[in-house]
Design a protein around this motif. Structure first.
Motif, mmCIF file in Angstrom:
data_model
loop_
_atom_site.group_PDB
_atom_site.id
_atom_site.type_symbol
_atom_site.label_atom_id
_atom_site.label_comp_id
_atom_site.label_asym_id
_atom_site.label_seq_id
_atom_site.Cartn_x
_atom_site.Cartn_y
_atom_site.Cartn_z
ATOM 1 N N TYR A 18 0.956 -1.198 0.009
ATOM 2 C CA TYR A 18 -0.103 0.092 0.175
ATOM 3 C C TYR A 18 0.853 1.228 0.122
ATOM 4 O O TYR A 18 0.915 2.178 -0.827
ATOM 5 C CB TYR A 18 -0.928 -0.040 1.230
ATOM 6 C CG TYR A 18 -1.496 1.375 1.428
ATOM 7 C CD1 TYR A 18 -2.676 1.873 0.850
ATOM 8 C CD2 TYR A 18 -0.827 2.228 2.360
ATOM 9 C CE1 TYR A 18 -3.030 3.070 1.046
ATOM 10 C CE2 TYR A 18 -1.336 3.405 2.488
ATOM 11 C CZ TYR A 18 -2.278 4.143 1.799
ATOM 12 O OH TYR A 18 -2.843 5.242 1.926
ATOM 13 N N LEU A 21 2.744 2.155 -3.333
ATOM 14 C CA LEU A 21 1.780 2.450 -4.172
ATOM 15 C C LEU A 21 1.311 3.913 -3.935
ATOM 16 O O LEU A 21 1.205 4.683 -4.922
ATOM 17 C CB LEU A 21 0.492 1.590 -4.417
ATOM 18 C CG LEU A 21 0.739 0.074 -4.872
ATOM 19 C CD1 LEU A 21 -0.510 -0.862 -4.596
ATOM 20 C CD2 LEU A 21 1.195 0.345 -6.355
ATOM 21 N N LYS A 29 -2.096 6.176 -9.078
ATOM 22 C CA LYS A 29 -1.688 5.465 -7.722
ATOM 23 C C LYS A 29 -2.831 5.679 -6.594
ATOM 24 O O LYS A 29 -2.813 4.606 -6.056
ATOM 25 C CB LYS A 29 -0.406 6.353 -7.386
ATOM 26 C CG LYS A 29 -0.955 7.672 -6.783
ATOM 27 C CD LYS A 29 0.506 8.433 -6.403
ATOM 28 C CE LYS A 29 -0.015 9.893 -5.881
ATOM 29 N NZ LYS A 29 1.408 10.422 -5.380
ATOM 30 N N GLN A 31 -6.142 5.074 -6.855
ATOM 31 C CA GLN A 31 -7.028 3.933 -7.080
ATOM 32 C C GLN A 31 -6.222 2.677 -6.791
ATOM 33 O O GLN A 31 -6.918 1.686 -6.199
ATOM 34 C CB GLN A 31 -7.513 4.030 -8.616
ATOM 35 C CG GLN A 31 -8.334 5.065 -8.909
ATOM 36 C CD GLN A 31 -7.777 6.492 -9.179
ATOM 37 O OE1 GLN A 31 -6.503 6.476 -9.130
ATOM 38 N NE2 GLN A 31 -8.620 7.444 -9.583
ATOM 39 N N TRP A 32 -5.090 2.515 -7.394
ATOM 40 C CA TRP A 32 -4.201 1.376 -6.969
ATOM 41 C C TRP A 32 -3.938 1.187 -5.467
ATOM 42 O O TRP A 32 -4.411 0.026 -4.883
ATOM 43 C CB TRP A 32 -2.937 1.337 -7.407
ATOM 44 C CG TRP A 32 -3.079 0.947 -8.989
ATOM 45 C CD1 TRP A 32 -2.896 1.800 -10.217
ATOM 46 C CD2 TRP A 32 -3.062 -0.381 -9.543
ATOM 47 N NE1 TRP A 32 -2.964 1.250 -11.173
ATOM 48 C CE2 TRP A 32 -3.072 -0.021 -11.064
ATOM 49 C CE3 TRP A 32 -3.615 -1.530 -9.087
ATOM 50 C CZ2 TRP A 32 -3.591 -0.986 -11.934
ATOM 51 C CZ3 TRP A 32 -3.708 -2.602 -9.996
ATOM 52 C CH2 TRP A 32 -3.576 -2.419 -11.602
ATOM 53 N N GLY A 35 -7.268 0.055 -3.945
ATOM 54 C CA GLY A 35 -7.595 -1.324 -4.124
ATOM 55 C C GLY A 35 -6.928 -2.222 -3.081
ATOM 56 O O GLY A 35 -7.348 -3.289 -2.675
ATOM 57 N N VAL A 36 -5.549 -1.850 -3.093
ATOM 58 C CA VAL A 36 -4.773 -2.707 -1.841
ATOM 59 C C VAL A 36 -5.521 -2.590 -0.561
ATOM 60 O O VAL A 36 -5.686 -3.479 0.067
ATOM 61 C CB VAL A 36 -3.256 -2.452 -1.689
ATOM 62 C CG1 VAL A 36 -2.670 -2.990 -0.568
ATOM 63 C CG2 VAL A 36 -2.689 -2.779 -3.111
#
Length: 173
Positions: A18, A21, A29, A31-32, A35-36
């Protein structure tokens, strides 16, 4: 090591993922990273469900599960503080509460005291923190006010846990 505890340990691995990212320069970044964070939340649900379904609830799991949650939350709030999405006062309140819960849980566990498994209030606190995090990460105008409401609720939940801890350990004497 049972499967639910292995899933819990996986959540510890997601913390540096996390952070990497969140502080990266990759497109999308946020959103990624979010997502994590959602994956961590999903694995939290899965490990608890697996432990109950397979009758694999252990004292280790009871201690590691909230520790993984708290460390992930601390990492997320630290990233939000560093990126100026939350105030230092909100960060201090969150860190004091969560570090206090971690230290108290570990101290009592190693003293041979029974720990209190997550209850409905604790689970609701976690869900509300995830909502606050999504609002903060995506710059919702009411994110700060919502966060303070969750912080207050989390302190109330902590007091309930302390009361339950006292009760459960008085009965076991």
């Amino acid at each position: 090591m049972n499967l639910p505890n292995a899933v819990t340990l996986f959540r510890f691995i997601l913390i540096p993922v996390y952070l990497t990212l969140f502080f990266s320069d990759i497109p999308f970044k946020m959103q990624w990273a979010f997502g994590v964070l959602l994956l961590a939340g999903l694995t939290d649900v899965v490990d608890g469900w697996l432990a109950r379904k397979n009758k694999q609830v252990t004292q280790l799991g009871i201690m590691l599960d909230p520790l993984a949650d708290k460390l992930m939350m601390l990492a997320v709030f630290l990233s939000l503080l560093v990126s100026h999405r939350i105030s230092i006062f909100a960060a201090i309140a969150i860190f004091v509460r969560d570090l206090g819960m971690i230290i108290a849980s570990a101290f009592f566990h190693f003293q041979g005291k029974l720990t209190v498994p997550a209850n409905l209030m604790g689970k609701l606190t976690t869900v509300l923190y995830y909502v606050a995090l999504s609002l903060l990460m995506f710059d919702h105008p009411s994110a700060g006010e919502f966060l303070w409401g969750v912080i207050i609720f989390s302190f109330i939940t902590s007091l309930i846990y302390l009361f339950q801890f006292k009760l459960i350990n008085q009965r076991s004497m």
